[in-house]
Enzyme design. Structure first.
Site, short mmCIF file in Angstrom:
data_model
loop_
_atom_site.label_atom_id
_atom_site.label_comp_id
_atom_site.label_asym_id
_atom_site.label_seq_id
_atom_site.Cartn_x
_atom_site.Cartn_y
_atom_site.Cartn_z
CG ASP A 1 31.49 43.10 45.24
OD1 ASP A 1 30.52 42.93 44.46
OD2 ASP A 1 32.66 42.89 44.89
CG HIS B 1 35.61 51.22 39.67
ND1 HIS B 1 36.48 50.23 39.26
CD2 HIS B 1 34.43 50.59 39.92
CE1 HIS B 1 35.85 49.06 39.24
NE2 HIS B 1 34.60 49.26 39.64
CD GLU C 1 31.54 42.52 39.08
OE1 GLU C 1 31.67 42.53 37.85
OE2 GLU C 1 31.88 43.49 39.80
CD GLU C 2 33.48 46.26 41.28
OE1 GLU C 2 34.52 46.08 40.60
OE2 GLU C 2 32.55 46.99 40.92
CG ASP D 1 30.48 49.03 39.16
OD1 ASP D 1 29.78 48.00 39.06
OD2 ASP D 1 31.71 49.03 39.01
#
Length: 373
Positions: free
Chosen positions: A70, A343, A127-128, A92
């Site tokens: 994700d 991000h 996870e995020e 990421d």
């Protein structure tokens, strides 16, 4: 899997949007890619994770390569320019996840079976989202009841191709609403906003006391103010909707700390603070003296003999915080890319670094499969 196929893999994965809780298309695609790359088993599990396995399920040892599929929001046009792959998740952490898939595919089923080792690659969901749904499912699966606790684990997070991460700080989130009857601004009573500022000042003073004499950020309690919204409800009450967050050091007594926060919150005479704690993750730090780290040392030397393996500690969190305490096995985080780009609008992955990392994973698996401790 050759270099061209490995690049196609990471670019294809980055091209599929997969925000937290919207990972199903990417997970199905990745499972299909793993089947095509020679994995013995590849599927999407009950949590929505993409899972690929090499070797016999009855193998005497298991190593789990746990990445996440994700991403956070953000539309970055996917492209390769000047040997840099741009796109949300390229660093990421689809880059590290694709590294695991490609590196494990190069290691291969035959090598895994010959060494009596099972290699499990996971593209975990959420996870995020601060829920770590996918990692929690995998932690429960490999709990010793049906599948054995892994002998080692590699978490897929960017650390650059020549470094591994040994630990992550923990996390605690506090959402709360402060509410009090309206009063004239010229009156003697403190505004609800001022009360919340006082509460925040207590938080920062408390952290300063805890951190006294601790020079390393990894060892410190680190608070942050995430949200502060003032409003008036039903023309009779003033409110603040706020969120505080902490990065926690190893060994921090979170239960006692939450009790302190509740006690302070109950001490404001006119203001009612309704607290909701969530997102707690325990800090985790591994060590360097184990077969997994030695395998990485050997793997890196095989790819670049002059390179030295670096070790880092990170102040954020990852799925290491979930499975480390559960499994108590040798564990590091690894993956190509610069974590300072996580991000950001400029997220990109150097292709040459990605390919080096793929080879490091292949050679690390070879070294680990031949280790005896």
């Amino acid at each position: 899997m050759d270099q061209a196929a490995a690049i196609d893999l990471v670019r294809g994965l980055v091209e599929i949007p997969s925000l937290s809780r919207q990972e199903s298309v990417a997970a199905a695609w990745l499972a299909a890619q793993m089947r095509g790359a020679g994995f013995d088993r590849a599927f999407v599990d009950e949590a929505g994770n993409a899972v690929g396995e090499l070797g016999d399920q009855s193998a005497s040892r298991t190593i789990v390569l746990l990445g996440h599929i994700d991403t956070v929001p953000g539309n970055i046009p996917v492209r390769i320019e000047n040997d840099l792959l741009y796109g949300r998740g390229s660093v990421d952490a689809k880059g590290p996840l694709a590294t695991f898939v490609a590196g494990a595919a190069r290691f291969g089923s035959a090598a895994a079976k010959a060494a009596k080792i099972r290699v499990v690659v996971v593209g975990a969901v959420e996870e995020e989202a601060a829920t770590s749904k996918g990692a929690r499912f995998i932690a429960a699966r490999f709990s010793g009841a049906n599948d054995p606790i892994p002998d080692a684990c590699i978490i897929g997070e960017p650390s650059h191709w020549n470094r591994v991460t040994l630990g992550y700080k923990g996390r605690l989130l506090l959402d709360f609403v402060a509410d009090q009857p309206m009063a004239h601004t010229a009156g003697p009573d403190a505004s609800v906003a001022s009360v919340v500022v006082d509460y925040w000042n207590w938080v920062t003073d408390h952290a300063a006391r805890i951190n006294d004499g601790k020079d390393k950020v990894f060892d410190q309690l680190s608070p942050s103010l995430r949200r502060f919204i003032t409003s008036t409800t039903d023309e009779m009450h003033d409110t603040v909707d706020a969120q505080f967050a902490w990065r926690l050091p190893v060994g921090f007594d979170v239960e006692a700390f939450m009790d302190e926060l509740r006690n302070v919150a109950s001490g404001f005479s006119r203001t009612v603070l309704t607290l909701k704690f969530r997102g707690y993750e325990k800090a985790w730090r591994g060590d360097r003296n184990n077969a997994l780290v030695r395998s990485f040392l050997a793997g890196l030397r095989s790819v670049e003999p002059s390179e030295k393996l670096g070790f880092v500690l990170k102040t954020g969190t990852s799925d290491m915080n979930v499975v480390g305490p559960a499994w108590q096995c040798p564990i590091v985080a690894y993956g190509p890319g610069d974590s300072s780009l996580d991000h950001t609008p400029n997220e990109h992955l150097p292709i040459d670094e990605y390919w080096k990392a793929v080879n490091v994973i292949e050679q690390t698996l070879k070294a680990f499969s031949g280790s005896t401790d």
